[in-house]
Design an enzyme around this catalytic site. Structure first.
Site, short mmCIF file in Angstrom:
data_model
loop_
_atom_site.label_atom_id
_atom_site.label_comp_id
_atom_site.label_asym_id
_atom_site.label_seq_id
_atom_site.Cartn_x
_atom_site.Cartn_y
_atom_site.Cartn_z
N HIS A 36 47.77 49.83 31.36
CA HIS A 36 46.88 48.71 31.66
C HIS A 36 46.55 48.73 33.15
O HIS A 36 47.41 48.96 34.00
CB HIS A 36 47.54 47.38 31.29
CG HIS A 36 46.55 46.26 31.17
ND1 HIS A 36 46.03 45.60 32.27
CD2 HIS A 36 45.95 45.70 30.09
CE1 HIS A 36 45.18 44.67 31.86
NE2 HIS A 36 45.10 44.72 30.55
N HIS A 37 45.26 48.50 33.45
CA HIS A 37 44.79 48.63 34.83
C HIS A 37 45.44 47.62 35.77
O HIS A 37 45.45 47.81 37.00
CB HIS A 37 43.26 48.48 34.88
CG HIS A 37 42.60 49.34 35.91
ND1 HIS A 37 43.11 49.50 37.18
CD2 HIS A 37 41.47 50.09 35.87
CE1 HIS A 37 42.32 50.31 37.88
NE2 HIS A 37 41.33 50.69 37.10
N SER A 38 46.00 46.54 35.24
CA SER A 38 46.64 45.55 36.10
C SER A 38 47.90 46.10 36.76
O SER A 38 48.35 45.58 37.78
CB SER A 38 47.00 44.30 35.30
OG SER A 38 47.90 44.61 34.25
N ASN A 65 46.95 46.34 42.98
CA ASN A 65 45.50 46.52 43.00
C ASN A 65 44.91 45.83 44.22
O ASN A 65 44.81 44.61 44.27
CB ASN A 65 44.89 45.92 41.73
CG ASN A 65 45.02 46.83 40.54
OD1 ASN A 65 44.34 47.84 40.45
ND2 ASN A 65 45.91 46.49 39.62
N GLY A 107 48.16 48.92 38.31
CA GLY A 107 47.80 49.54 39.59
C GLY A 107 46.42 50.14 39.53
O GLY A 107 45.86 50.33 38.45
#
Length: 494
Positions: A148-150, A336, A152
């Site tokens: 999941h992009h959250s 992020n 990093g």
């Protein structure tokens, strides 16, 4: 085997919770629910037990990979990372495969496309690994990371993945990754140096102002041309297909050196040339003669086509620092912290293929002297804090919807690397969940450059023809610089 996660500063007790960064909160909004997909081809078949053991000693010792997402029960609905006990086997999928399949490459494409439609289990850390012991055209087996992009940004996650590997030639040594291409120019001290500094500051301010105005215009009304590769509303919800092709990095460097450019300049030039050929063909796809269609100019007089590029504005954490962090189970700079830049693409047909490189170089040089990424990051952070992640996600979604594609280039190791004794053949990262029908990632590895595409098959039904156009454009550029050098030599002899 269950692995207890200790505190980031050392020890064996529980670790502290951590709130999500504003960008991570945006990635959890339903309109911007992004995931990273990374294919790692291997030169040998994969031993799942050995691979899992390698994950236990590396990846899960990173705080983000050993924490789950928890949402407050109160009205605030605040999200936070909570350390948890990780059972690695719960994150690794080893499907039973039909090794006699007629088209293993097609099987892999179908498999990856399918897993992107399956929602992640939020009761555990938001990552999973799929081990596919199937021989394809360019690997004996492959591993697919779904993250999941959250957790990093892409650059940080790629650095973390490389920190889990070692040189094949030296199993104790970390990979060697070249630094960014920066041409340092000496500035004279004194009056002329002062004037140059003033000029650079003024240019930085002007470029930043222009970029921010265009960004705001894109948010409000400025939309890319509806070309055959632009996705319609809702494209982020459609299943994507993930494919790749490998070209010669030496050819790219040859063009780069001949044009006094950077690898980024060449890649953007190749992309502009390849997309121009592909879009031109698509505009004339009703013509019966394909060769004539390719030569005929079917493009409209002016096309606005831009890429949204995610830029990591956090000072990059080196591979050695990430390896040390996992070894000590401590915390390093992470998260992020990203900004957006909008990169215009020059879409036209030229007899001279090197004209695309010159155009790309001018574009990138202008973007280098701009604070667009920092300004957009600051604005997104302020909006997320004042109005919530939903508002920030809506703005990001709107801006990306008004552009055409995503584009990135990541530098990889210069020598062959292995993960737990499994030598890597290629690495092809990508992303999905954002409102684009085409996402292009370039990933270098040893003497190769992998072009990874994530496409909506309804918008781009023939992606391998796009690969042909990209590869053909690179070949044309290489031939052009070789011919130019020959002409120079002939003139010198005369």
């Amino acid at each position: 085997m269950r692995v207890e996660v200790g505190p980031r500063g050392g020890g064996t007790t529980t670790t502290s919770e951590e709130p999500l960064s504003p960008a991570a909160r945006v990635f959890h909004d339903p309109s911007f629910n992004c995931h990273i997909i990374a294919k790692m081809g291997c030169k040998t078949s994969i031993d799942p037990a050995v691979f899992i053991d390698g994950l236990k000693h590396t990846l899960i010792k990173h705080p983000r990979f050993s924490s789950k997402l928890v949402v407050n029960d109160d009205k605030s609905q605040k999200k936070r990372w909570v350390p948890t006990t990780v059972n690695v086997e719960d994150h690794v999928v080893v499907p039973e495969l039909d090794l006699k399949t007629d088209s293993p490459d097609q099987f892999v494409e179908d498999y990856i496309s399918h897993i992107t439609t399956v929602h992640m289990d939020f009761s555990k850390p938001l990552w999973e690994v799929h081990i596919l012991n199937v021989k394809t055209s360019d690997a004996e087996a492959l591993v697919v990371f779904k993250i999941h992009h959250s957790i990093g940004d892409g650059a940080s996650l790629m650095s973390l993945l490389l920190a889990c590997t070692r040189k094949t030639s030296d199993p104790e040594a970390l990979p060697t990754v070249p630094g960014s291409e920066r041409k340092d120019s000496a500035m004279s001290i004194g009056f002329w140096g002062f004037l140059v500094a003033i000029w650079l500051v003024l240019r930085l301010a002007f470029n930043t102002l222009v970029d921010i105005v265009l960004f705001l215009a894109t948010l409000l009304f400025l939309r890319d041309t509806n070309t055959p590769i632009k996705g319609a509303s809702g494209v982020e919800l459609k299943p994507k297909r993930f494919i790749h092709r490998t070209v010669s990095l030496d050819d790219i460097k040859l063009v780069k050196n001949a044009m006094n450019a950077t690898i980024n300049d060449v890649l953007l030039g190749v992309t502009e040339a390849g997309l121009s050929l592909y879009i031109n063909r698509r505009y004339g796809e009703n013509e019966k003669d394909d060769k004539a269609t390719k030569k005929r100019i079917n493009l409209p007089e002016s096309i606005r086509l831009r890429s949204a590029i995610l830029v990591n504005i956090r000072p990059s954490t080196g591979i050695q620092a990430l390896a040390d962090m996992m070894a000590k189970e401590s915390k390093s700079g992470w998260g992020n912290r990203i900004g957006y830049i909008l990169l215009p693409f020059h879409i036209a047909l030229h007899d001279d293929p090197l004209k695309y490189i010159r155009s790309a170089k001018r574009t990138i040089d202008g973007k280098k002297i701009s604070l667009e990424a920092i300004c957009t990051n600051l604005a997104a952070t302020v909006i997320a804090k004042l109005f919530g992640a939903k508002a920030a996600a809506a703005i990001a979604h709107r801006v990306l919807s008004n552009t055409t594609l995503s584009f990135s280039n990541v530098v990889g190791p210069v020598e062959e690397i292995s993960f737990s004794g499994h030598p890597m053949a290629y690495l092809a990262p990508s992303v999905y969940g954002h409102p684009h029908a085409l996402t292009m990632h370039f990933q270098s590895y040893t003497d190769k450059m992998t072009i990874a595409l994530a496409i909506d098959p309804e918008v781009i039904p023939d992606p391998y023809r796009l690969f042909d156009d990209l590869e053909g454009s690179l070949t044309a550029m290489k031939d052009a610089v070789v011919q130019r050098e020959l002409n120079y030599k002939k003139e010198a002899v005369k």
